[in-house]
Each structure stands twice: as C-alpha cells, then as structure tokens.
Design a protein around this motif. Structure first.
Motif, PDB file in Angstrom:
ATOM      1  N   ALA A  88       8.513 -10.429  -3.961  1.00 37.59           N
ATOM      2  CA  ALA A  88       7.930  -9.864  -5.186  1.00 37.59           C
ATOM      3  C   ALA A  88       6.654 -10.598  -5.567  1.00 37.59           C
ATOM      4  CB  ALA A  88       8.939  -9.942  -6.322  1.00 37.59           C
ATOM      5  N   GLY A  89       5.626  -9.817  -5.887  1.00 42.41           N
ATOM      6  CA  GLY A  89       4.381 -10.372  -6.376  1.00 42.41           C
ATOM      7  C   GLY A  89       3.395 -10.807  -5.308  1.00 42.41           C
ATOM      8  N   TRP A  90       3.734 -10.651  -4.021  1.00 38.80           N
ATOM      9  CA  TRP A  90       2.816 -11.071  -2.960  1.00 38.80           C
ATOM     10  C   TRP A  90       1.858  -9.956  -2.571  1.00 38.80           C
ATOM     11  CZ3 TRP A  90       4.558 -14.906   1.318  1.00 38.80           C
ATOM     12  CH2 TRP A  90       5.045 -16.059   0.731  1.00 38.80           C
ATOM     13  N   PHE A  91       2.203  -8.709  -2.865  1.00 42.20           N
ATOM     14  CA  PHE A  91       1.307  -7.593  -2.572  1.00 42.20           C
ATOM     15  C   PHE A  91       1.633  -6.444  -3.509  1.00 42.20           C
ATOM     16  CE2 PHE A  91       4.659  -7.903   0.649  1.00 42.20           C
ATOM     17  CZ  PHE A  91       5.356  -6.731   0.459  1.00 42.20           C
ATOM     18  N   THR A  92       0.701  -5.488  -3.568  1.00 37.28           N
ATOM     19  CA  THR A  92       0.895  -4.349  -4.461  1.00 37.28           C
ATOM     20  C   THR A  92       2.093  -3.535  -3.991  1.00 37.28           C
ATOM     21  OG1 THR A  92      -0.683  -3.073  -3.164  1.00 37.28           O
ATOM     22  CG2 THR A  92      -1.533  -4.184  -5.127  1.00 37.28           C
ATOM     23  N   GLN A  93       2.768  -2.924  -4.944  1.00 37.88           N
ATOM     24  CA  GLN A  93       3.946  -2.124  -4.641  1.00 37.88           C
ATOM     25  C   GLN A  93       3.671  -0.662  -4.976  1.00 37.88           C
ATOM     26  OE1 GLN A  93       7.527  -3.663  -6.453  1.00 37.88           O
ATOM     27  NE2 GLN A  93       6.596  -5.672  -6.617  1.00 37.88           N
ATOM     28  N   GLY A 122      -0.418 -13.389   9.192  1.00 34.22           N
ATOM     29  CA  GLY A 122       0.448 -12.216   9.132  1.00 34.22           C
ATOM     30  C   GLY A 122       0.583 -11.600  10.514  1.00 34.22           C
ATOM     31  N   GLN A 123       1.508 -10.692  10.659  1.00 34.32           N
ATOM     32  CA  GLN A 123       1.684 -10.001  11.929  1.00 34.32           C
ATOM     33  C   GLN A 123       0.626  -8.920  12.088  1.00 34.32           C
ATOM     34  OE1 GLN A 123       5.565  -8.419  12.688  1.00 34.32           O
ATOM     35  NE2 GLN A 123       6.590 -10.354  12.343  1.00 34.32           N
ATOM     36  N   GLY A 124       0.276  -8.649  13.342  1.00 28.96           N
ATOM     37  CA  GLY A 124      -0.557  -7.495  13.636  1.00 28.96           C
ATOM     38  C   GLY A 124       0.291  -6.240  13.519  1.00 28.96           C
ATOM     39  N   PRO A 133       0.213  -1.933   4.658  1.00 30.37           N
ATOM     40  CA  PRO A 133       1.650  -2.157   4.457  1.00 30.37           C
ATOM     41  C   PRO A 133       2.382  -2.086   5.789  1.00 30.37           C
ATOM     42  CG  PRO A 133       1.003  -0.002   3.605  1.00 30.37           C
ATOM     43  CD  PRO A 133      -0.239  -0.687   4.044  1.00 30.37           C
ATOM     44  N   GLY A 134       3.456  -2.849   5.889  1.00 33.29           N
ATOM     45  CA  GLY A 134       4.261  -2.853   7.102  1.00 33.29           C
ATOM     46  C   GLY A 134       5.737  -2.972   6.779  1.00 33.29           C
ATOM     47  N   VAL A 135       6.566  -2.821   7.784  1.00 36.94           N
ATOM     48  CA  VAL A 135       8.012  -2.935   7.632  1.00 36.94           C
ATOM     49  C   VAL A 135       8.475  -4.133   8.446  1.00 36.94           C
ATOM     50  CG1 VAL A 135      10.235  -1.830   8.075  1.00 36.94           C
ATOM     51  CG2 VAL A 135       8.316  -0.477   7.224  1.00 36.94           C
ATOM     52  N   LEU A 136       9.163  -5.050   7.784  1.00 33.29           N
ATOM     53  CA  LEU A 136       9.721  -6.212   8.450  1.00 33.29           C
ATOM     54  C   LEU A 136      11.060  -5.866   9.089  1.00 33.29           C
ATOM     55  CD1 LEU A 136       9.331  -9.217   9.007  1.00 33.29           C
ATOM     56  CD2 LEU A 136      10.523  -9.680   6.861  1.00 33.29           C
ATOM     57  N   ASN A 137      11.864  -5.114   8.343  1.00 36.07           N
ATOM     58  CA  ASN A 137      13.168  -4.689   8.831  1.00 36.07           C
ATOM     59  C   ASN A 137      13.677  -3.571   7.922  1.00 36.07           C
ATOM     60  OD1 ASN A 137      15.441  -4.955  10.633  1.00 36.07           O
ATOM     61  ND2 ASN A 137      16.574  -5.808   8.920  1.00 36.07           N
ATOM     62  N   GLU A 138      14.585  -2.766   8.444  1.00 39.18           N
ATOM     63  CA  GLU A 138      15.224  -1.752   7.614  1.00 39.18           C
ATOM     64  C   GLU A 138      16.625  -1.478   8.127  1.00 39.18           C
ATOM     65  OE1 GLU A 138      13.387   2.231   7.857  1.00 39.18           O
ATOM     66  OE2 GLU A 138      12.124   1.356   9.403  1.00 39.18           O
ATOM     67  N   TRP A 158      12.683  -3.597   4.086  1.00 34.73           N
ATOM     68  CA  TRP A 158      12.009  -4.824   3.714  1.00 34.73           C
ATOM     69  C   TRP A 158      10.547  -4.681   4.102  1.00 34.73           C
ATOM     70  CZ3 TRP A 158      16.949  -4.758   5.530  1.00 34.73           C
ATOM     71  CH2 TRP A 158      17.916  -5.358   4.727  1.00 34.73           C
ATOM     72  N   THR A 159       9.681  -4.643   3.086  1.00 34.22           N
ATOM     73  CA  THR A 159       8.267  -4.433   3.343  1.00 34.22           C
ATOM     74  C   THR A 159       7.525  -5.755   3.451  1.00 34.22           C
ATOM     75  OG1 THR A 159       7.874  -4.187   0.970  1.00 34.22           O
ATOM     76  CG2 THR A 159       8.196  -2.176   2.241  1.00 34.22           C
ATOM     77  N   THR A 160       6.389  -5.702   4.119  1.00 32.53           N
ATOM     78  CA  THR A 160       5.534  -6.861   4.314  1.00 32.53           C
ATOM     79  C   THR A 160       4.112  -6.355   4.492  1.00 32.53           C
ATOM     80  OG1 THR A 160       5.284  -8.905   5.609  1.00 32.53           O
ATOM     81  CG2 THR A 160       5.863  -6.910   6.840  1.00 32.53           C
ATOM     82  N   TRP A 161       3.227  -7.190   4.988  1.00 31.13           N
ATOM     83  CA  TRP A 161       1.870  -6.761   5.305  1.00 31.13           C
ATOM     84  C   TRP A 161       1.625  -6.972   6.789  1.00 31.13           C
ATOM     85  CZ3 TRP A 161       3.089 -11.302   2.963  1.00 31.13           C
ATOM     86  CH2 TRP A 161       2.647 -12.471   3.571  1.00 31.13           C
TER      87      TRP A 161
END
Length: 143
Positions: free
Chosen positions: A3-8, A99-101, A120-125, A131-134
């Motif tokens: 939370a708070g690391w990127f826009t949602q 961050g990941q490519g 935006p990216g997906v770390l896992n689901e 679970w979103t990431t960048w």
C-alpha cells in the motif's frame, strides 16, 4: 500489493510509483518514507507524497535464474520462468529504482542507457487475490 508504493485503480497511462519529498531539503525517497527525512544533513521532518517520473534509463540489469525460496510464492510444479531485474535511474529524482522487467523482456533486450517506463504488473495471483507490483518496460514494447 504494498500500500502506498504506487497508484491504485488507475490504467496503465496513469500508473506511477509514489515516493515522498522532504519539504525542507527536497530529497525524494522511494520506497516512501512517512516518518522522517532520511537525509542525514537535514533536520526537517515534513514529508509530502509525490508521484515519481514514469520514465527513466536503464542503469543496470541482470536475470533471476533461480526459484526463490519460501516465503515467496512459487508453484513447485510449474515450469520456472527466469525474470529480468532492472535498475532504472530516474533523472529528475536523482535515484535508482529496482524492479522486474515486463514478462518476456530478457537481458538480451536491454542496454544501459535505454529508456524504459513503469507499468503495472502482477507478482502473483490465485483464485481470490491478485498481488500487483510494478514492471519496467522498454519503450516501444507492448505489455
């Protein structure tokens, strides 16, 4: 998602990493800092949220060829897909963000100095949660 690391809840065009800027010395921090200015030369303490630059330049990169250990989520029955880790210099903020490519981008697709953008990216689901990431995407590459 952290939370708070990127826009949602925003589309790819509006997606940004979020940092904080000290109102006294103008130092920018990512990950965000909400308690105090981490600049040892500053006695200020008021921090304001700021969106970071959407684009930057590859500072360094490598590939992750190992399956991460617990507690990271990794299906032991799935075929392991290496990922690319990219360190990106944000010139305006004078910082490097790791961050990941985006999936499918390999180290052979990258070069130091190449321009990339955060998406935006997906770390896992699983069935209940995403679970979103960048991710960092070279300009001109579709995600």
């Amino acid at each position: 998602m952290v939370a708070g690391w990127f826009t949602q809840d925003s589309g790819e065009e509006d997606f940004r990493l979020l940092g904080t800027r000290c109102t006294a010395c103008s130092a920018v921090f990512f990950p965000r800092e909400d308690s105090f200015c981490r600049n040892p030369a500053c006695t200020g303490g008021e921090l304001a949220e700021v969106p970071l630059s959407k684009r930057g330049r590859v500072w360094s990169y490598t590939d992750g060829r190992y399956r991460p250990p617990a507690p990271y989520v990794c299906d032991p029955d799935a075929q392991w897909e290496p990922y690319t880790l990219v360190a990106v210099e944000l010139e305006a903020e004078r910082m490097v963000v790791l961050g990941q490519g985006v999936p499918g981008v390999r180290v052979s697709d990258l070069a130091v100095g190449m321009e990339v953008e955060v998406v935006p990216g997906v770390l896992n689901e699983d069935g209940d949660t995403v679970w979103t990431t960048w991710h960092w995407r070279p300009l001109g590459v579709a995600s």
